[in-house]
Design an enzyme around this catalytic site. Structure first.
Site, PDB file in Angstrom:
ATOM      1  N   ASP A   1      -2.007 103.770  29.386  1.00 24.53           N
ATOM      2  CA  ASP A   1      -2.288 104.118  27.556  1.00 24.53           C
ATOM      3  C   ASP A   1      -1.115 104.667  26.995  1.00 24.53           C
ATOM      4  O   ASP A   1      -0.555 105.481  27.542  1.00 24.53           O
ATOM      5  CB  ASP A   1      -3.696 104.717  27.542  1.00 24.53           C
TER       6      ASP A   1
ATOM      7  N   HIS B   1      -1.903 106.529  24.658  1.00 28.05           N
ATOM      8  CA  HIS B   1      -2.657 107.598  24.122  1.00 28.05           C
ATOM      9  C   HIS B   1      -3.420 108.358  25.259  1.00 28.05           C
ATOM     10  O   HIS B   1      -3.433 107.842  26.319  1.00 28.05           O
ATOM     11  CB  HIS B   1      -3.753 107.371  23.153  1.00 28.05           C
TER      12      HIS B   1
ATOM     13  N   ASP C   1      -2.651  98.744  24.206  1.00 26.32           N
ATOM     14  CA  ASP C   1      -1.532  99.378  23.200  1.00 26.32           C
ATOM     15  C   ASP C   1      -0.571 100.018  24.249  1.00 26.32           C
ATOM     16  O   ASP C   1       0.618 100.667  23.377  1.00 26.32           O
ATOM     17  CB  ASP C   1      -2.177 100.190  22.084  1.00 26.32           C
TER      18      ASP C   1
ATOM     19  N   GLU D   1      -8.955  97.089  24.073  1.00 23.25           N
ATOM     20  CA  GLU D   1      -8.385  97.059  22.787  1.00 23.25           C
ATOM     21  C   GLU D   1      -7.550  95.990  22.125  1.00 23.25           C
ATOM     22  O   GLU D   1      -6.551  95.977  21.536  1.00 23.25           O
ATOM     23  CB  GLU D   1      -7.284  98.433  23.112  1.00 23.25           C
TER      24      GLU D   1
ATOM     25  N   ASP E   1      -6.332 109.817  25.152  1.00 18.87           N
ATOM     26  CA  ASP E   1      -7.658 109.503  25.269  1.00 18.87           C
ATOM     27  C   ASP E   1      -8.615 110.987  25.769  1.00 18.87           C
ATOM     28  O   ASP E   1      -9.745 111.045  26.438  1.00 18.87           O
ATOM     29  CB  ASP E   1      -8.120 108.549  26.103  1.00 18.87           C
TER      30      ASP E   1
ATOM     31  N   ASP F   1      -5.094  99.874  28.605  1.00 19.90           N
ATOM     32  CA  ASP F   1      -5.291  99.610  27.169  1.00 19.90           C
ATOM     33  C   ASP F   1      -3.985  98.656  26.759  1.00 19.90           C
ATOM     34  O   ASP F   1      -2.939  99.397  26.961  1.00 19.90           O
ATOM     35  CB  ASP F   1      -5.040 101.176  26.622  1.00 19.90           C
TER      36      ASP F   1
ATOM     37  N   HIS G   1     -11.613 101.460  23.973  1.00 18.82           N
ATOM     38  CA  HIS G   1     -11.493 101.968  25.125  1.00 18.82           C
ATOM     39  C   HIS G   1     -12.659 103.184  25.449  1.00 18.82           C
ATOM     40  O   HIS G   1     -12.803 103.742  26.610  1.00 18.82           O
ATOM     41  CB  HIS G   1     -10.145 102.738  25.274  1.00 18.82           C
TER      42      HIS G   1
ATOM     43  N   HIS H   1     -13.214 106.342  20.758  1.00 21.45           N
ATOM     44  CA  HIS H   1     -12.252 105.777  21.840  1.00 21.45           C
ATOM     45  C   HIS H   1     -11.025 106.446  22.110  1.00 21.45           C
ATOM     46  O   HIS H   1     -10.348 106.469  23.182  1.00 21.45           O
ATOM     47  CB  HIS H   1     -11.544 104.233  21.288  1.00 21.45           C
TER      48      HIS H   1
END
Length: 307
Positions: free
Chosen positions: A127, A129, A236, A279, A131, A234, A99, A144
């Site tokens: 996402d 996360h 994930d 990702e 980031d 992303d 990412h 990332h």
């Protein structure tokens, strides 16, 4: 509405903690992304993969921001390639890769918005996360986890190489930035996200409000007063039961229909300018299931309908 779509592969895994996402662009192609987009009536041009260095031939000079210089070089190339596509009237569909590439793709969308509309770009960052780490706050030094901090920063010294891609900063404004699906933040990153004043929809918000209401509000916030929407997705963010092939899986993510609803509401808005799908790690996948899902999600974002 049919569009011209440019596929841009970015086989980058310098920013990730696990190897393998450099094979993500190939996994999307094996899943038939280009052919299936053409089947929707879009004109598709595959621009191939950007030249990307690998860890075997480079040294992570600073453990707090591993391979930052090399990653910035890739993002510079992505910036130029994606901006050229947008100037030609195409939607750049960026296939990752980790990412950190978002520092280049969002910069391109921001430049295009400024030069063609005199407006900022809206960003929906989907996402697990945030980031928004920096070299100071990151526990791993993996870049990332830092691109959104670079995009939002006026000129953060620690991430200057990423923040100044395209020659201007910031790339996006907090009021036009929405995080969707967040569920895994360390304590220092939580503070950074709160300070940033971006709007955040966590998985708790999605559970309470429902994904349709969340995405309608996300599109409204990111779209208000902007030239359009860049979506950076992303894989994930999806639950590992449907997307096992990611480097940083976290339980409790979007299910299959929720993930599609995210993209369907983006498509309904009619303002998508550019899209990242990142990702995908085939070394951790099961029969290319994660790239298959990512392909289906990209199709939904670009107009595939149930009826």
């Amino acid at each position: 509405m049919t569009r011209t779509v440019h596929l841009i592969g970015v086989p980058l895994d310098l920013g990730a903690g696990r190897r393998g996402v450099d094979m993500g662009p190939s996994a999307f192609r094996i899943a038939g992304l280009g052919e299936r987009l053409a089947g929707l009536g879009h004109t598709v041009a595959d621009k191939g993969d950007l030249v990307t260095p690998n860890p075997e031939t480079h040294v992570a000079r600073d453990p707090k921001k591993k391979y930052l210089h090399e990653i910035a070089g890739v993002c510079d190339r992505l910036y130029a390639t994606a901006l050229e596509s947008m100037r030609a009237g195409a939607i750049p569909l960026v296939l990752g890769g980790d990412h950190s590439l978002g520092a280049g793709s969002v910069a391109a969308a921001s430049s295009w918005a400024r030069e063609t509309h005199g407006q900022p770009i809206g960003l929906i960052w989907v996402d697990a996360h945030g980031d928004m780490n920096t070299p100071t706050t990151s526990l791993s030094g993996n870049v990332h986890g830092m691109p959104l901090a670079a995009l939002l920063g006026d000129d953060p010294v620690e991430l200057a190489e990423l923040a100044r891609i395209g020659g201007f900063a910031p790339k996006i404004l907090a009021r036009h930035t929405v995080l969707v699906g967040v569920r895994n933040l360390d304590e220092r990153e939580k503070e950074a996200v709160r300070r940033s004043q971006v709007h955040v929809f966590t998985m708790k918000d999605i559970d309470r409000q429902g994904i349709a209401a969340v995405m309608e509000e996300a599109v409204r916030r990111a779209g208000e007063g902007t030239a359009g929407l860049h979506v950076s997705f992303d894989m994930d963010v999806c639950d590992p039961t449907i997307a096992p092939g990611v480097g940083t899986p976290v339980k409790g993510g979007l299910d299959y229909r929720e993930a599609h609803m995210v993209m369907e509401i983006v498509a309904d808005a009619g303002t998508l300018t550019s899209l990242d799908m990142v990702e995908v790690n085939p070394t951790l996948d099961v029969r290319n299931a994660t790239a298959q899902l990512g392909t289906e999600l990209a199709l939904s974002a670009l107009g595939m309908k149930i009826l």
